[in-house]
Design a protein around this motif. Structure first.
Motif, PDB file in Angstrom:
ATOM      1  N   ALA A  23       0.839  -1.204   0.000  1.00 58.80           N
ATOM      2  CA  ALA A  23       0.000   0.000   0.000  1.00 58.80           C
ATOM      3  C   ALA A  23       0.875   1.255   0.000  1.00 58.80           C
ATOM      4  CB  ALA A  23      -0.937  -0.001   1.201  1.00 58.80           C
ATOM      5  N   TYR A  24       1.984   1.215   0.725  1.00 53.82           N
ATOM      6  CA  TYR A  24       2.916   2.340   0.753  1.00 53.82           C
ATOM      7  C   TYR A  24       3.496   2.583  -0.636  1.00 53.82           C
ATOM      8  CZ  TYR A  24       6.901   5.230   2.084  1.00 53.82           C
ATOM      9  OH  TYR A  24       7.820   6.241   2.176  1.00 53.82           O
ATOM     10  N   LEU A  25       3.927   1.521  -1.291  1.00 54.02           N
ATOM     11  CA  LEU A  25       4.481   1.644  -2.640  1.00 54.02           C
ATOM     12  C   LEU A  25       3.427   2.177  -3.607  1.00 54.02           C
ATOM     13  CD1 LEU A  25       6.577  -1.647  -2.823  1.00 54.02           C
ATOM     14  CD2 LEU A  25       7.403   0.679  -2.338  1.00 54.02           C
ATOM     15  N   THR A  26       2.196   1.701  -3.468  1.00 51.49           N
ATOM     16  CA  THR A  26       1.106   2.182  -4.320  1.00 51.49           C
ATOM     17  C   THR A  26       0.854   3.671  -4.086  1.00 51.49           C
ATOM     18  OG1 THR A  26       0.085   0.001  -4.406  1.00 51.49           O
ATOM     19  CG2 THR A  26      -1.344   1.888  -4.879  1.00 51.49           C
ATOM     20  N   PHE A  27       0.874   4.096  -2.829  1.00 55.86           N
ATOM     21  CA  PHE A  27       0.669   5.508  -2.497  1.00 55.86           C
ATOM     22  C   PHE A  27       1.667   6.388  -3.245  1.00 55.86           C
ATOM     23  CE2 PHE A  27       1.555   9.295   0.039  1.00 55.86           C
ATOM     24  CZ  PHE A  27       0.287   9.821   0.211  1.00 55.86           C
ATOM     25  N   TYR A  28       2.927   5.918  -3.310  1.00 58.18           N
ATOM     26  CA  TYR A  28       3.963   6.681  -3.995  1.00 58.18           C
ATOM     27  C   TYR A  28       4.134   6.277  -5.461  1.00 58.18           C
ATOM     28  CZ  TYR A  28       5.328   9.376   0.028  1.00 58.18           C
ATOM     29  OH  TYR A  28       5.338  10.270   1.065  1.00 58.18           O
ATOM     30  N   LYS A  29       3.131   5.552  -5.982  1.00 62.91           N
ATOM     31  CA  LYS A  29       3.098   5.170  -7.406  1.00 62.91           C
ATOM     32  C   LYS A  29       4.413   4.521  -7.837  1.00 62.91           C
ATOM     33  CE  LYS A  29      -0.253   8.701  -8.510  1.00 62.91           C
ATOM     34  NZ  LYS A  29      -0.389   9.828  -7.675  1.00 62.91           N
ATOM     35  N   THR A  30       4.833   3.548  -7.053  1.00 61.85           N
ATOM     36  CA  THR A  30       6.102   2.873  -7.261  1.00 61.85           C
ATOM     37  C   THR A  30       5.913   1.365  -7.240  1.00 61.85           C
ATOM     38  OG1 THR A  30       7.740   4.473  -6.561  1.00 61.85           O
ATOM     39  CG2 THR A  30       8.060   2.314  -5.748  1.00 61.85           C
ATOM     40  N   GLU A  31       6.731   0.689  -7.969  1.00 64.13           N
ATOM     41  CA  GLU A  31       6.786  -0.770  -7.923  1.00 64.13           C
ATOM     42  C   GLU A  31       8.231  -1.170  -7.707  1.00 64.13           C
ATOM     43  OE1 GLU A  31       4.934  -2.831 -11.192  1.00 64.13           O
ATOM     44  OE2 GLU A  31       3.329  -1.352 -11.308  1.00 64.13           O
ATOM     45  N   LEU A  32       8.426  -2.204  -6.925  1.00 64.52           N
ATOM     46  CA  LEU A  32       9.763  -2.742  -6.695  1.00 64.52           C
ATOM     47  C   LEU A  32       9.763  -4.226  -7.019  1.00 64.52           C
ATOM     48  CD1 LEU A  32      10.672  -1.122  -3.244  1.00 64.52           C
ATOM     49  CD2 LEU A  32      11.530  -0.475  -5.495  1.00 64.52           C
ATOM     50  N   PRO A  33      10.877  -4.734  -7.510  1.00 66.30           N
ATOM     51  CA  PRO A  33      10.962  -6.183  -7.734  1.00 66.30           C
ATOM     52  C   PRO A  33      10.798  -6.934  -6.409  1.00 66.30           C
ATOM     53  CG  PRO A  33      12.824  -5.037  -8.766  1.00 66.30           C
ATOM     54  CD  PRO A  33      12.091  -4.028  -7.921  1.00 66.30           C
ATOM     55  N   ASP A  34      10.254  -8.134  -6.492  1.00 67.09           N
ATOM     56  CA  ASP A  34      10.085  -8.958  -5.286  1.00 67.09           C
ATOM     57  C   ASP A  34      11.411  -9.161  -4.564  1.00 67.09           C
ATOM     58  OD1 ASP A  34       7.364  -9.168  -5.763  1.00 67.09           O
ATOM     59  OD2 ASP A  34       7.503 -11.172  -6.668  1.00 67.09           O
ATOM     60  N   ALA A  35      12.510  -9.223  -5.312  1.00 67.13           N
ATOM     61  CA  ALA A  35      13.825  -9.424  -4.687  1.00 67.13           C
ATOM     62  C   ALA A  35      14.171  -8.265  -3.747  1.00 67.13           C
ATOM     63  CB  ALA A  35      14.899  -9.576  -5.760  1.00 67.13           C
ATOM     64  N   VAL A  36      13.763  -7.052  -4.088  1.00 69.84           N
ATOM     65  CA  VAL A  36      14.023  -5.901  -3.212  1.00 69.84           C
ATOM     66  C   VAL A  36      13.176  -6.004  -1.942  1.00 69.84           C
ATOM     67  CG1 VAL A  36      13.856  -3.381  -2.991  1.00 69.84           C
ATOM     68  CG2 VAL A  36      14.731  -4.399  -5.102  1.00 69.84           C
ATOM     69  N   THR A  37      11.902  -6.340  -2.113  1.00 69.71           N
ATOM     70  CA  THR A  37      11.027  -6.513  -0.950  1.00 69.71           C
ATOM     71  C   THR A  37      11.558  -7.615  -0.040  1.00 69.71           C
ATOM     72  OG1 THR A  37       9.074  -5.644  -2.049  1.00 69.71           O
ATOM     73  CG2 THR A  37       8.682  -7.188  -0.245  1.00 69.71           C
ATOM     74  N   ASP A  38      11.981  -8.730  -0.622  1.00 66.92           N
ATOM     75  CA  ASP A  38      12.519  -9.839   0.178  1.00 66.92           C
ATOM     76  C   ASP A  38      13.784  -9.416   0.920  1.00 66.92           C
ATOM     77  OD1 ASP A  38      10.460 -11.440  -0.747  1.00 66.92           O
ATOM     78  OD2 ASP A  38      11.694 -12.426  -2.282  1.00 66.92           O
ATOM     79  N   SER A  39      14.667  -8.699   0.240  1.00 63.36           N
ATOM     80  CA  SER A  39      15.904  -8.235   0.864  1.00 63.36           C
ATOM     81  C   SER A  39      15.609  -7.251   1.991  1.00 63.36           C
ATOM     82  CB  SER A  39      16.797  -7.587  -0.192  1.00 63.36           C
ATOM     83  OG  SER A  39      17.957  -7.060   0.403  1.00 63.36           O
ATOM     84  N   THR A  40      14.678  -6.339   1.741  1.00 59.50           N
ATOM     85  CA  THR A  40      14.292  -5.359   2.762  1.00 59.50           C
ATOM     86  C   THR A  40      13.787  -6.072   4.006  1.00 59.50           C
ATOM     87  OG1 THR A  40      13.825  -3.666   1.119  1.00 59.50           O
ATOM     88  CG2 THR A  40      12.729  -3.435   3.251  1.00 59.50           C
ATOM     89  N   TRP A  41      12.898  -7.045   3.824  1.00 58.14           N
ATOM     90  CA  TRP A  41      12.353  -7.785   4.960  1.00 58.14           C
ATOM     91  C   TRP A  41      13.462  -8.483   5.743  1.00 58.14           C
ATOM     92  CZ3 TRP A  41       8.511  -7.780   8.076  1.00 58.14           C
ATOM     93  CH2 TRP A  41       8.308  -8.860   8.934  1.00 58.14           C
ATOM     94  N   LYS A  42      14.377  -9.131   5.040  1.00 55.47           N
ATOM     95  CA  LYS A  42      15.475  -9.841   5.712  1.00 55.47           C
ATOM     96  C   LYS A  42      16.341  -8.874   6.517  1.00 55.47           C
ATOM     97  CE  LYS A  42      15.589 -13.583   2.407  1.00 55.47           C
ATOM     98  NZ  LYS A  42      16.207 -14.101   1.182  1.00 55.47           N
ATOM     99  N   ARG A  43      16.544  -7.690   5.993  1.00 53.38           N
ATOM    100  CA  ARG A  43      17.349  -6.697   6.717  1.00 53.38           C
ATOM    101  C   ARG A  43      16.698  -6.301   8.037  1.00 53.38           C
ATOM    102  NH1 ARG A  43      18.751  -2.840   1.548  1.00 53.38           N
ATOM    103  NH2 ARG A  43      20.294  -4.246   0.621  1.00 53.38           N
TER     104      ARG A  43
END
Length: 148
Positions: A23-43
């Protein structure tokens, strides 16, 4: 406002965090690859990483998120804290939930020995700016960036 609990994310929170992140990414009209989301979560879960996440919970449901990163500064011996992402669900906007999440970061950063908390928002995010001007100073700096 009914009882709200704000706490750091745990490995069990990914399914609650992910819809808020999207929802945050949608608010800022952005898409990220799943690999970025996965990496962010792991961090978030790695204690050796300077990046952190917390969720606001109300009646057993995650209703807000905040992400923040500690970093060094050439202007201080202590670290600074960059509040990178903040979102509350549409139902929670205007209830003080955003303020509670920011105050959570203030308290956490102070405990970590940070000198300041700072963040950016888009100039069109007028509702959030009204809150930010009440709880922080607006130093007048303009951001510049060059994608590499």
């Amino acid at each position: 406002m009914p009882d709200v609990q704000i706490r750091p994310v745990t490995a069990d929170d990914r399914s609650a965090w992910l819809p808020l992140w999207k929802a945050y990414l949608t608010f800022y009209k952005t898409e990220l690859p799943d690999a970025v989301t996965d990496s962010t979560w792991k961090r978030f879960l790695d204690s050796n990483e300077p990046t952190n996440a917390a969720l606001a919970w109300q009646n057993g449901k995650a209703v807000g998120l905040v992400h923040f990163i500690y970093h060094r500064s050439n202007w201080s011996i202590n670290v600074s804290c960059y509040l990178q992402d903040l979102l509350v669900t549409p139902e929670q906007r205007g209830t003080g939930m955003g303020r509670k999440l920011i105050e959570h970061v203030y308290a956490t950063a102070k405990k970590a020995g940070a000198d300041k908390v700072h963040w950016l928002t888009h100039e069109t995010n007028t509702t959030a700016i009204q809150l930010y001007e009440r709880i922080a100073e607006r130093p007048g700096f303009i951001q510049f960036r060059k994608p590499l």
